[in-house]
Design a protein around this motif. Structure first.
Motif, PDB file in Angstrom:
ATOM      1  N   THR A   9     110.602  37.864 -40.205  1.00 15.03           N
ATOM      2  CA  THR A   9     111.517  38.709 -39.271  1.00 15.03           C
ATOM      3  C   THR A   9     111.735  40.089 -39.959  1.00 15.03           C
ATOM      4  O   THR A   9     112.075  40.190 -41.006  1.00 15.03           O
ATOM      5  CB  THR A   9     112.778  38.100 -38.802  1.00 15.03           C
ATOM      6  OG1 THR A   9     113.522  38.011 -40.020  1.00 15.03           O
ATOM      7  CG2 THR A   9     112.591  36.776 -38.128  1.00 15.03           C
ATOM      8  N   LYS A  10     111.205  41.241 -39.060  1.00 13.37           N
ATOM      9  CA  LYS A  10     111.440  42.320 -39.427  1.00 13.37           C
ATOM     10  C   LYS A  10     113.055  42.786 -39.569  1.00 13.37           C
ATOM     11  O   LYS A  10     113.546  42.295 -38.326  1.00 13.37           O
ATOM     12  CB  LYS A  10     110.732  43.457 -38.767  1.00 13.37           C
ATOM     13  CG  LYS A  10     109.381  43.387 -38.970  1.00 13.37           C
ATOM     14  CD  LYS A  10     108.461  44.559 -38.322  1.00 13.37           C
ATOM     15  CE  LYS A  10     106.903  44.490 -38.813  1.00 13.37           C
ATOM     16  NZ  LYS A  10     106.417  45.540 -38.119  1.00 13.37           N
ATOM     17  N   SER A  11     113.540  43.701 -40.272  1.00 13.24           N
ATOM     18  CA  SER A  11     114.906  44.114 -40.226  1.00 13.24           C
ATOM     19  C   SER A  11     114.864  45.186 -39.236  1.00 13.24           C
ATOM     20  O   SER A  11     114.046  45.969 -38.946  1.00 13.24           O
ATOM     21  CB  SER A  11     115.609  44.538 -41.450  1.00 13.24           C
ATOM     22  OG  SER A  11     114.787  45.610 -42.000  1.00 13.24           O
ATOM     23  N   LEU A  12     116.169  45.237 -38.819  1.00 16.30           N
ATOM     24  CA  LEU A  12     116.533  46.424 -37.986  1.00 16.30           C
ATOM     25  C   LEU A  12     116.096  47.855 -38.445  1.00 16.30           C
ATOM     26  O   LEU A  12     115.407  48.931 -37.680  1.00 16.30           O
ATOM     27  CB  LEU A  12     118.085  46.354 -37.527  1.00 16.30           C
ATOM     28  CG  LEU A  12     118.576  47.282 -36.378  1.00 16.30           C
ATOM     29  CD1 LEU A  12     117.628  47.256 -35.154  1.00 16.30           C
ATOM     30  CD2 LEU A  12     119.823  47.331 -36.335  1.00 16.30           C
ATOM     31  N   TRP A  13     116.439  47.849 -39.673  1.00 14.86           N
ATOM     32  CA  TRP A  13     116.266  49.333 -40.648  1.00 14.86           C
ATOM     33  C   TRP A  13     114.617  49.411 -40.605  1.00 14.86           C
ATOM     34  O   TRP A  13     114.100  50.790 -40.416  1.00 14.86           O
ATOM     35  CB  TRP A  13     116.965  49.175 -41.934  1.00 14.86           C
ATOM     36  CG  TRP A  13     116.626  50.437 -42.689  1.00 14.86           C
ATOM     37  CD1 TRP A  13     115.847  50.801 -43.694  1.00 14.86           C
ATOM     38  CD2 TRP A  13     117.360  51.502 -42.568  1.00 14.86           C
ATOM     39  NE1 TRP A  13     116.077  51.954 -44.030  1.00 14.86           N
ATOM     40  CE2 TRP A  13     117.006  52.580 -43.199  1.00 14.86           C
ATOM     41  CE3 TRP A  13     118.461  52.032 -41.472  1.00 14.86           C
ATOM     42  CZ2 TRP A  13     117.607  53.925 -43.372  1.00 14.86           C
ATOM     43  CZ3 TRP A  13     118.869  53.214 -41.562  1.00 14.86           C
ATOM     44  CH2 TRP A  13     118.575  54.157 -42.535  1.00 14.86           C
ATOM     45  N   SER A  14     113.801  48.588 -40.892  1.00 13.53           N
ATOM     46  CA  SER A  14     112.498  48.694 -40.642  1.00 13.53           C
ATOM     47  C   SER A  14     111.815  49.046 -39.467  1.00 13.53           C
ATOM     48  O   SER A  14     110.850  49.593 -39.460  1.00 13.53           O
ATOM     49  CB  SER A  14     111.764  47.375 -41.407  1.00 13.53           C
ATOM     50  OG  SER A  14     111.668  46.355 -40.639  1.00 13.53           O
ATOM     51  N   GLN A  15     112.368  48.639 -38.393  1.00 11.70           N
ATOM     52  CA  GLN A  15     112.085  49.098 -37.082  1.00 11.70           C
ATOM     53  C   GLN A  15     112.511  50.443 -36.443  1.00 11.70           C
ATOM     54  O   GLN A  15     112.220  50.812 -35.550  1.00 11.70           O
ATOM     55  CB  GLN A  15     112.541  47.831 -36.010  1.00 11.70           C
ATOM     56  CG  GLN A  15     111.739  46.384 -36.314  1.00 11.70           C
ATOM     57  CD  GLN A  15     112.289  45.412 -35.591  1.00 11.70           C
ATOM     58  OE1 GLN A  15     113.325  45.565 -34.412  1.00 11.70           O
ATOM     59  NE2 GLN A  15     112.068  44.383 -35.781  1.00 11.70           N
ATOM     60  N   THR A  16     113.535  51.033 -37.263  1.00  8.06           N
ATOM     61  CA  THR A  16     113.998  52.145 -36.776  1.00  8.06           C
ATOM     62  C   THR A  16     112.934  53.412 -37.538  1.00  8.06           C
ATOM     63  O   THR A  16     112.421  53.222 -38.390  1.00  8.06           O
ATOM     64  CB  THR A  16     115.379  52.389 -37.766  1.00  8.06           C
ATOM     65  OG1 THR A  16     116.235  51.195 -37.474  1.00  8.06           O
ATOM     66  CG2 THR A  16     116.141  53.658 -37.036  1.00  8.06           C
ATOM     67  N   GLY A  17     113.054  54.388 -36.491  1.00  7.75           N
ATOM     68  CA  GLY A  17     112.219  55.572 -36.538  1.00  7.75           C
ATOM     69  C   GLY A  17     112.755  56.326 -37.724  1.00  7.75           C
ATOM     70  O   GLY A  17     114.022  56.342 -38.132  1.00  7.75           O
ATOM     71  N   ARG A  21     117.060  57.212 -39.180  1.00  4.39           N
ATOM     72  CA  ARG A  21     117.310  57.138 -40.442  1.00  4.39           C
ATOM     73  C   ARG A  21     117.683  58.481 -41.127  1.00  4.39           C
ATOM     74  O   ARG A  21     118.704  58.382 -42.055  1.00  4.39           O
ATOM     75  CB  ARG A  21     115.913  56.805 -41.101  1.00  4.39           C
ATOM     76  CG  ARG A  21     115.569  55.194 -40.801  1.00  4.39           C
ATOM     77  CD  ARG A  21     114.244  54.987 -41.701  1.00  4.39           C
ATOM     78  NE  ARG A  21     113.773  53.766 -41.150  1.00  4.39           N
ATOM     79  CZ  ARG A  21     113.020  52.972 -42.038  1.00  4.39           C
ATOM     80  NH1 ARG A  21     112.682  53.514 -43.314  1.00  4.39           N
ATOM     81  NH2 ARG A  21     112.598  51.786 -41.991  1.00  4.39           N
ATOM     82  N   GLY A 171     110.928  56.106 -44.031  1.00  6.39           N
ATOM     83  CA  GLY A 171     109.957  55.303 -43.573  1.00  6.39           C
ATOM     84  C   GLY A 171     108.457  55.658 -43.496  1.00  6.39           C
ATOM     85  O   GLY A 171     107.711  55.403 -42.554  1.00  6.39           O
ATOM     86  N   ARG A 173     104.913  55.423 -44.024  1.00  6.04           N
ATOM     87  CA  ARG A 173     103.795  54.298 -43.937  1.00  6.04           C
ATOM     88  C   ARG A 173     102.477  54.472 -44.808  1.00  6.04           C
ATOM     89  O   ARG A 173     101.993  55.634 -44.906  1.00  6.04           O
ATOM     90  CB  ARG A 173     103.377  53.985 -42.734  1.00  6.04           C
ATOM     91  CG  ARG A 173     104.533  53.367 -41.768  1.00  6.04           C
ATOM     92  CD  ARG A 173     104.605  53.490 -40.149  1.00  6.04           C
ATOM     93  NE  ARG A 173     105.870  53.467 -39.524  1.00  6.04           N
ATOM     94  CZ  ARG A 173     106.683  54.044 -39.341  1.00  6.04           C
ATOM     95  NH1 ARG A 173     106.727  55.272 -39.777  1.00  6.04           N
ATOM     96  NH2 ARG A 173     108.016  53.549 -38.685  1.00  6.04           N
TER      97      ARG A 173
END
Length: 182
Positions: A9-17, A21, A171, A173
């Protein structure tokens, strides 16, 4: 009976733009900076307070140069100048030089995937920033200022950054060009 691979499961932080951040990191820097204006003694011992704006300079620089992080670093630098009674622009220059150096290192190496570079780069960046700070202060005072308080703040800044470094990751990528995430 076959087991299906467990889904990560992806964390909320990893899904944040990058923008949320950046704003969260800026809020953390401002909060730590405001706390630093209070008396910093515990049980009669003086506490070396971290230079929180350098966390943003080092962390945000990992995605390359971008105007929004630079704007925050300029504002934080001006606040530091006023707080420390330094000539206007000293901490702005310090923050922006650390930010530019961090972006240059990130451009040369894949900082996200190379653990040695990810550890050495912040150590070198913080050390260089504090050396530059000592040189500026010594030049402005016309004598060598005490290095131990700065060294204590360097250690505090680095130790706290080691714990909170993900907070200043915008973030980037893999394969993304520098400057696109911030």
């Amino acid at each position: 009976m076959s087991r299906s691979p467990a889904r990560k499961t992806k964390s909320l932080w990893s899904q944040t733009g990058p923008t949320p951040r950046l704003l969260f990191g800026a809020f953390a820097i401002a909060a730590i900076g405001l706390l630093g204006l209070t008396p910093r003694e515990f049980f009669g011992l003086s506490v070396a307070w971290p230079y929180a704006a350098l966390w943003g300079a080092v962390g945000w620089g990992r995605v390359g140069l971008s105007l929004r992080p630079m704007a925050f670093l300029i504002v934080f630098g001006l606040v530091q100048d006023v707080t420390f009674h330094a000539p206007l622009g000293c901490f702005v220059i310090l923050n922006l030089l650390a930010y530019g150096a961090s972006a240059a290192i990130a451009d040369m190496f894949d900082v996200m995937n190379e653990p040695l570079i990810a550890i050495l780069a912040p150590i070198l960046l913080f050390s260089g920033a504090f050396l530059l700070l000592w040189l500026m202060a010594s030049t402005l005072e016309d004598h060598a200022v005490r290095a131990m308080p700065l060294f204590a703040s360097l250690l505090t800044t680095g130790a706290v950054y080691a714990v909170l470094h993900r907070m200043f990751d915008l973030g980037r990528r893999p394969g993304e060009m520098a400057g696109q995430a911030g």
